[in-house]
Design an enzyme around this catalytic site. Structure first.
Site, mmCIF file in Angstrom:
data_model
loop_
_atom_site.group_PDB
_atom_site.id
_atom_site.type_symbol
_atom_site.label_atom_id
_atom_site.label_comp_id
_atom_site.label_asym_id
_atom_site.label_seq_id
_atom_site.Cartn_x
_atom_site.Cartn_y
_atom_site.Cartn_z
ATOM 1 N N CYS A 1 0.816 -1.224 0.000
ATOM 2 C CA CYS A 1 0.000 0.000 0.000
ATOM 3 C C CYS A 1 0.849 1.272 0.000
ATOM 4 O O CYS A 1 0.369 2.336 -0.371
ATOM 5 C CB CYS A 1 -0.935 0.008 1.201
ATOM 6 S SG CYS A 1 -2.114 -1.340 1.134
ATOM 7 N N HIS B 1 -3.384 7.630 1.353
ATOM 8 C CA HIS B 1 -3.758 6.267 0.970
ATOM 9 C C HIS B 1 -5.129 5.984 1.581
ATOM 10 O O HIS B 1 -5.389 6.320 2.737
ATOM 11 C CB HIS B 1 -2.713 5.287 1.525
ATOM 12 C CG HIS B 1 -3.135 3.854 1.444
ATOM 13 N ND1 HIS B 1 -3.614 3.299 0.287
ATOM 14 C CD2 HIS B 1 -3.182 2.872 2.391
ATOM 15 C CE1 HIS B 1 -3.921 2.025 0.519
ATOM 16 N NE2 HIS B 1 -3.666 1.745 1.786
ATOM 17 N N ASN C 1 -9.959 -0.095 -0.638
ATOM 18 C CA ASN C 1 -8.498 -0.002 -0.568
ATOM 19 C C ASN C 1 -7.905 -0.623 -1.837
ATOM 20 O O ASN C 1 -8.002 -1.826 -2.047
ATOM 21 C CB ASN C 1 -8.018 -0.748 0.686
ATOM 22 C CG ASN C 1 -6.526 -0.651 0.900
ATOM 23 O OD1 ASN C 1 -5.780 -0.297 -0.011
ATOM 24 N ND2 ASN C 1 -6.085 -0.979 2.099
HETATM 25 O O1 UT7 Z 1 -3.786 -0.528 3.450
HETATM 26 C C1 UT7 Z 1 -3.054 -1.368 4.277
HETATM 27 C C2 UT7 Z 1 -3.316 -1.062 5.669
HETATM 28 N N1 UT7 Z 1 -4.523 -1.707 6.129
HETATM 29 C C3 UT7 Z 1 -5.270 -1.066 6.979
HETATM 30 O O2 UT7 Z 1 -5.003 0.064 7.261
HETATM 31 C C4 UT7 Z 1 -6.413 -1.795 7.648
HETATM 32 C C5 UT7 Z 1 -6.406 -1.462 9.117
HETATM 33 N N2 UT7 Z 1 -7.459 -2.093 9.870
HETATM 34 C C6 UT7 Z 1 -8.773 -1.759 9.705
HETATM 35 O O3 UT7 Z 1 -9.117 -0.968 8.863
HETATM 36 C C7 UT7 Z 1 -9.773 -2.371 10.665
HETATM 37 O O4 UT7 Z 1 -9.075 -3.035 11.689
HETATM 38 C C8 UT7 Z 1 -10.758 -3.347 9.982
HETATM 39 C C9 UT7 Z 1 -11.731 -2.567 9.124
HETATM 40 C C10 UT7 Z 1 -10.004 -4.355 9.150
HETATM 41 C C11 UT7 Z 1 -11.577 -4.078 11.041
HETATM 42 O O5 UT7 Z 1 -12.237 -3.155 11.893
HETATM 43 P P1 UT7 Z 1 -12.169 -3.326 13.486
HETATM 44 O O6 UT7 Z 1 -13.010 -2.287 14.057
HETATM 45 O O7 UT7 Z 1 -10.703 -3.341 13.864
HETATM 46 O O8 UT7 Z 1 -12.848 -4.713 13.686
HETATM 47 P P2 UT7 Z 1 -12.247 -6.032 14.358
HETATM 48 O O9 UT7 Z 1 -11.241 -6.662 13.461
HETATM 49 O O10 UT7 Z 1 -11.852 -5.713 15.750
HETATM 50 O O11 UT7 Z 1 -13.537 -6.954 14.370
HETATM 51 C C12 UT7 Z 1 -14.697 -6.612 15.140
HETATM 52 C C13 UT7 Z 1 -15.769 -7.648 14.903
HETATM 53 C C14 UT7 Z 1 -15.267 -9.079 15.046
HETATM 54 O O12 UT7 Z 1 -16.269 -9.845 15.659
HETATM 55 P P3 UT7 Z 1 -16.141 -10.261 17.193
HETATM 56 O O13 UT7 Z 1 -14.860 -11.046 17.298
HETATM 57 O O14 UT7 Z 1 -16.104 -8.964 17.947
HETATM 58 O O15 UT7 Z 1 -17.376 -11.068 17.423
HETATM 59 C C15 UT7 Z 1 -15.093 -9.529 13.611
HETATM 60 O O16 UT7 Z 1 -15.240 -10.920 13.447
HETATM 61 O O17 UT7 Z 1 -16.270 -7.523 13.562
HETATM 62 C C16 UT7 Z 1 -16.244 -8.811 12.936
HETATM 63 N N3 UT7 Z 1 -16.034 -8.620 11.507
HETATM 64 C C17 UT7 Z 1 -17.032 -8.417 10.643
HETATM 65 N N4 UT7 Z 1 -18.356 -8.346 10.799
HETATM 66 C C18 UT7 Z 1 -19.110 -8.123 9.701
HETATM 67 C C19 UT7 Z 1 -14.855 -8.590 10.840
HETATM 68 N N5 UT7 Z 1 -15.086 -8.378 9.519
HETATM 69 C C20 UT7 Z 1 -16.424 -8.275 9.376
HETATM 70 C C21 UT7 Z 1 -17.264 -8.049 8.279
HETATM 71 N N6 UT7 Z 1 -18.597 -7.976 8.481
HETATM 72 N N7 UT7 Z 1 -16.784 -7.881 7.019
#
Ligand code: UT7
Length: 339
Positions: A129, A266, A296
């Protein structure tokens, strides 16, 4: 005192230096749009979750047989037309991509050949990225030293090909696309008021390679593999690392955050960008946000956003533009330029 700060303190002096000035910008997004509503039919997710956690509403997906080079060529052609520069005048082609058409040769040489360019050099840069920031920094160093005169810098990706379409934690986040700029070495005064790239900083720290990676490759599994990410951990590092490198880039060039006219980051996650903007005191009206439309797109996302800014007439000659990125590696960096 850095060389730039010394020059700033000598403002009015006539230190002749080469600066990499943007002559043209272009972009390309594949026709096929995959909305959040459609994603709901593929994996256990919802439009509400995706929009609230990321800001993404849809992504573009390359057609069967449409490759990273095809996207890059379309973006490059538009940038070249807008630059008014004949492709044969280009002597450096750099393509930032983590999804090359082939393991080798570089996607950049394919783009170079399709544009009818056969002189100078063409190569790919792999910083995921952060690829476009790395490619701009590399091109800038070649142009500043006078080794090359005009560079085509492309960010092009087909991330749809490396996604695990059953993993809801990653497949909803990424999309395909490409963007490009034409840079030309132009003599400037060596002050902070110059046009072109004023400062560029790149960083990496391989201790974090397992937080965002592809679980395959020609030298290990002999397969392409799929993207894997610990999103929460990446998020935690992103705001801190990006804010840090932006601050260093601004100090290096003698600018304060409130002097930036447009922030072209980005596009990974709206909440990351809100966090950086808050930390640095950049108002939302100065942030280019294109994430909702294409998700992204890795190395393509900065030039896609830059292209949209151009088409919305938000880039006047003299505007101060700040770009930043962070990605797998980790890699990260920032570029400050005057349009
Ligand atoms: O460009 C390269 C750099 N990449 C980035 O900058 C990405 C950085 N990270 C992020 O943008 C975020 O961490 C994400 C968008 C990937 C995830 O958001 P989050 O608020 O950190 O969510 P999380 O990973 O803590 O997950 C929260 C909950 C989980 O469920 P439980 O364990 O709390 O029951 C996940 O399983 O959301 C669940 N979850 C989803 N639910 C519905 C994860 N993906 C999804 C989904 N739909 N697509």
């Amino acid at each position: 005192m850095t060389a730039m700060q010394k020059q700033v303190s000598e403002r009015g002096g006539n230190v002749a230096v080469n600066r990499s000035v943007v002559r043209g910008v272009g972009a390309y997004l594949p026709k096929r749009v995959l909305t959040n509503a459609e994603m709901q039919r593929l994996v256990d997710t919802s439009d509400d979750w995706i929009v609230e956690r990321t800001g993404i509403r849809q992504r573009h997906i390359a057609a069967d047989g449409e490759m990273t080079s095809d996207l890059g060529i379309a973006a490059a052609r538009q940038a070249l037309v807008r630059s008014g520069i004949d492709p044969v005048e280009i002597d450096l082609v750099i393509c930032a991509t983590a999804t090359p058409d082939r393991t080798f040769p570089a996607t950049a040489v394919k783009i170079q050949a399709s544009l009818g360019i056969s002189k100078g050099a063409a190569f790919d840069i792999q910083a995921v990225c952060s690829g476009f920031v790395y490619a701009m920094t590399t091109a800038d160093n070649f142009l500043k030293t006078g080794q090359f005169k005009r560079a085509l810098v492309i960010g092009a990706e087909t991330f749809s090909r490396i996604l695990d379409w059953e993993d809801r934690t990653t497949c909803v986040l990424f999309g395909d696309g490409a963007g490009a700029v034409v840079l030309e070495a132009q003599p400037q005064h060596g002050t902070r008021d110059d046009r072109g790239i004023l400062a560029a900083q790149i960083r990496s720290d391989g201790r974090y390679e397992d937080l965002l990676y592809v679980d395959g490759g020609p030298g290990s599994t002999k397969t392409t593999g799929h993207l894997r990410m610990n999103g929460r951990e990446v998020f935690r590092h992103a705001v801190q690392k990006i804010s840090g490198v932006i601050e260093e880039t601004l100090v290096m060039s003698g600018y304060a955050p409130d002097e930036i006219d447009l922030f072209v980051p980005h596009q990974a996650n709206q909440r990351i960008l809100d966090g950086i903007a808050k930390k640095l005191g950049i108002p939302p009206s100065k942030i280019m946000m294109t994430l909702a439309n294409h998700g992204n797109t890795s190395a393509a996302s900065i030039p896609l956003a830059l292209n949209q800014a151009f088409e919305e007439h938000r880039l006047d000659e003299g505007s101060l533009i700040l770009m930043e990125a962070m990605g797998g590696g980790f890699t990260w960096g920032a570029v400050l330029l005057r349009w």
